[in-house]
Design a protein around this motif. Structure first.
Motif, short mmCIF file in Angstrom:
data_model
loop_
_atom_site.label_atom_id
_atom_site.label_comp_id
_atom_site.label_asym_id
_atom_site.label_seq_id
_atom_site.Cartn_x
_atom_site.Cartn_y
_atom_site.Cartn_z
N UNK A 43 0.84 -1.19 0.00
CA UNK A 43 0.00 0.00 0.00
C UNK A 43 0.88 1.24 0.00
N UNK A 44 0.44 2.25 -0.73
CA UNK A 44 1.13 3.54 -0.72
C UNK A 44 0.76 4.25 0.58
N UNK A 45 1.54 4.01 1.60
CA UNK A 45 1.26 4.57 2.92
C UNK A 45 2.57 4.70 3.66
N UNK A 46 2.65 5.66 4.53
CA UNK A 46 3.86 5.90 5.30
C UNK A 46 3.94 7.35 5.72
N UNK A 47 5.05 7.71 6.31
CA UNK A 47 5.17 9.06 6.87
C UNK A 47 5.15 10.14 5.79
N UNK A 48 5.45 9.80 4.53
CA UNK A 48 5.40 10.80 3.48
C UNK A 48 3.97 11.23 3.17
N UNK A 49 3.00 10.40 3.51
CA UNK A 49 1.60 10.70 3.25
C UNK A 49 0.90 11.23 4.51
N UNK A 50 1.66 11.56 5.51
CA UNK A 50 1.09 12.05 6.76
C UNK A 50 1.35 13.55 6.93
N UNK A 55 1.89 16.74 10.00
CA UNK A 55 2.54 16.85 11.30
C UNK A 55 1.60 16.45 12.43
N UNK A 56 0.29 16.71 12.25
CA UNK A 56 -0.66 16.43 13.32
C UNK A 56 -0.99 14.95 13.45
N UNK A 57 -0.76 14.15 12.39
CA UNK A 57 -1.06 12.71 12.48
C UNK A 57 0.15 11.85 12.12
N UNK A 58 1.34 12.40 12.24
CA UNK A 58 2.56 11.64 11.95
C UNK A 58 2.65 10.40 12.85
N UNK A 72 19.89 8.66 11.65
CA UNK A 72 19.25 8.67 10.35
C UNK A 72 17.91 9.40 10.38
N UNK A 73 17.24 9.44 11.52
CA UNK A 73 16.05 10.29 11.64
C UNK A 73 16.45 11.75 11.54
N UNK A 74 17.53 12.13 12.21
CA UNK A 74 18.04 13.49 12.10
C UNK A 74 18.47 13.81 10.67
N UNK A 75 19.10 12.84 10.01
CA UNK A 75 19.58 13.06 8.65
C UNK A 75 18.42 13.37 7.71
N UNK A 76 17.31 12.64 7.83
CA UNK A 76 16.14 12.93 7.00
C UNK A 76 15.53 14.29 7.36
N UNK A 84 9.71 13.49 8.18
CA UNK A 84 9.02 12.96 9.35
C UNK A 84 9.46 11.55 9.68
N UNK A 85 9.44 11.22 10.96
CA UNK A 85 9.77 9.87 11.42
C UNK A 85 8.63 8.92 11.11
N UNK A 86 8.97 7.68 10.84
CA UNK A 86 7.95 6.68 10.60
C UNK A 86 7.19 6.37 11.88
#
Length: 462
Positions: free
Chosen positions: A60-67, A69-72, A169-173, A184-186
């Motif tokens: 499914x096309x889903x993940x933090x890129x589709x979120x 800030x309020x629902x990350x 790696x979260x900071x890097x993104x 955004x973090x996953x």
């Protein structure tokens, strides 16, 4: 009838849009891989092998890129709750069914894709498809399960914050894609985790998981016609809503740095990254070979002075504990760079050797070094399709990104076309005199400032 035809045109065009702008054809998939697209946009891909086991996955096309800030973190939250029972089947009934059938379910969530997988016997494929159908049509988020998973995810957040590499790696993104959804973090945040409830999760399932965002993939002894019939029976009636097409957001890269200094850690973790081509570009294979040319090193290795890779020889002198290159491709952008762990007094020396090696890729790549990297990349690609599980995931990723599958031989041909002239040209395009994204965690007092790091990305004697 006109409405159905217009929606069919919409789903077909949307599939082309999400797969580098072209429709798939039978010539684009290997002979043992078959692809079908239902009228509502659901993609079905099967790889028929003689394996006694089968792996069936729902992409499914889903993940933090589709979120937002309020629902990350909402998709990661749903991943933890999706196998906790449905409206027509309790959690205990689902567990008993899986135990008796020998089915093992798993789920993973990334920044762009979410994968639900099941390992089973081929004759249990109907049960797996039926469970996937209940996941999307009859989700039941019970309050006791929500509270239990909320507690589990709270502990997972703490564990993630205690892992320097994951934090890095979260900071890097966050610094490389600042101001965009890819930053955004996953896993999300503690604040958002407290606000998720059953009603909101059900709304996300209904609104986001549209048929044109889904793909069913199998690898093993599962017939394509049977798989297509089962999926069409359970999901053929799903009607997509064009208004629910999610916005992927921009993919703007920003050369910058973020440093989290913590002198209590014994070593510093540093990542140097550059904007790289995405999964669908022709330069993907060249950058993959370039990453393999850097090799890797760990201090537990012996006789490092005889290592074939120049950077590993430098690391063996004691200036780092370990290093490894990374290439994280997304749909339209990627991160390419080097991650290393070193003592605080050796950060400048290790960074100098890393940048020296990168400049060597752009200006002095030799035929033998490129061939070594190409062969290492071929081995990496071959390992990604061994076994039903890895092969199923490979088919799924290619179907979601390309709407077609490239055979292993075609991948080899793409890598074989990379020579020292091509590699110099591509590395010059993405690395030479480019602003990097730098992230560091640990005792980073002696890490050179960003302007000095930026100045090391070109040679005046070129």
């Amino acid at each position: 009838m006109n409405t159905n035809l217009s929606f069919l045109k919409f789903t077909r065009s949307l599939v082309r849009h999400r797969s580098c702008g072209r429709a798939c054809s039978p010539s684009e998939v290997p002979s043992n891989t078959k692809l079908t697209i239902l009228p509502n946009g659901i993609r079905i891909a099967t790889e028929e092998t003689r394996s006694p086991l089968a792996c069936i996955s729902l992409f499914a096309e889903a993940g933090s890129r589709y979120e937002k800030a309020c629902n990350n973190g909402i998709f990661h939250f749903i991943e933890h709750l999706i196998y906790k029972g449905f409206k027509s089947m309790t959690k205990s009934e689902l567990q008993d069914l899986c135990f008796c059938s020998g089915i093992k379910f798993s789920a993973t969530t990334g920044r762009e894709l979410q994968v639900f997988s099941a390992r089973c016997l081929p004759e249990c494929s109907l049960i797996v498809i039926d469970i996937f159908s209940k996941m999307l049509k009859e989700p039941a988020f019970f309050e006791n399960e929500i509270e239990m998973e909320r507690y589990t995810l709270t502990k997972e957040l703490i564990d993630a914050d205690n892992d320097p590499k994951q934090v890095l790696f979260d900071y890097l993104h966050q610094t490389a894609f600042q101001g965009t959804p890819l930053a955004q973090r996953v896993i999300g945040s503690q604040r958002n985790l407290k606000s998720f409830d059953a009603a909101y999760c059900s709304m996300i399932i209904k609104d986001h998981y549209q048929p044109y965002k889904l793909a069913f993939v199998s690898s093993g002894c599962v017939k394509h016609d049977e798989m297509s019939q089962q999926v069409n029976t359970h999901f053929g009636c799903m009607q997509g809503d064009p208004a629910m097409q999610s916005d992927e957001g921009s993919c703007r890269f920003t050369g910058s740095e973020v440093i989290f200094r913590d002198d209590s850690l014994p070593y510093a973790h540093v990542a140097l990254a550059f904007e790289a081509p995405g999964y669908n570009t022709t330069d993907y294979w060249t950058m993959l070979a370039a990453a393999c040319m850097l090799g890797s090193f760990d201090r537990s290795q012996g006789r490092s002075e005889n290592h074939a890779y120049h950077l590993a020889q430098a690391g063996g002198t004691g200036i780092c504990e370990r290093y490894e290159p990374f290439y994280i491709p997304y749909r339209d952008v990627g991160l390419w760079g080097v991650y290393f762990v070193a003592h605080k007094m050796h950060l400048e020396d290790m960074l100098y050797n890393v940048q020296k090696t990168l400049m060597g890729l752009c200006t002095m790549s030799q035929f033998s070094d490129v061939q070594r990297g190409v062969n290492a990349a071929k081995l990496l690609v071959a390992r990604s399709v061994q076994g039903t599980i890895d092969s199923c995931h490979d088919v799924g990723f290619q179907i979601m990104y390309r709407c077609g599958r490239q055979s292993l031989q075609d991948s080899y041909d793409c890598l074989s076309s990379v020579n020292h002239n091509v590699l110099r040209e591509v590395c010059d395009k993405y690395l030479y005199d480019r602003c990097p994204a730098v992230a560091a965690v640990g005792p980073t007092e002696n890490l050179p400032e960003y302007n000095r790091i930026r100045a090391g990305m070109y040679w005046l004697r070129r």
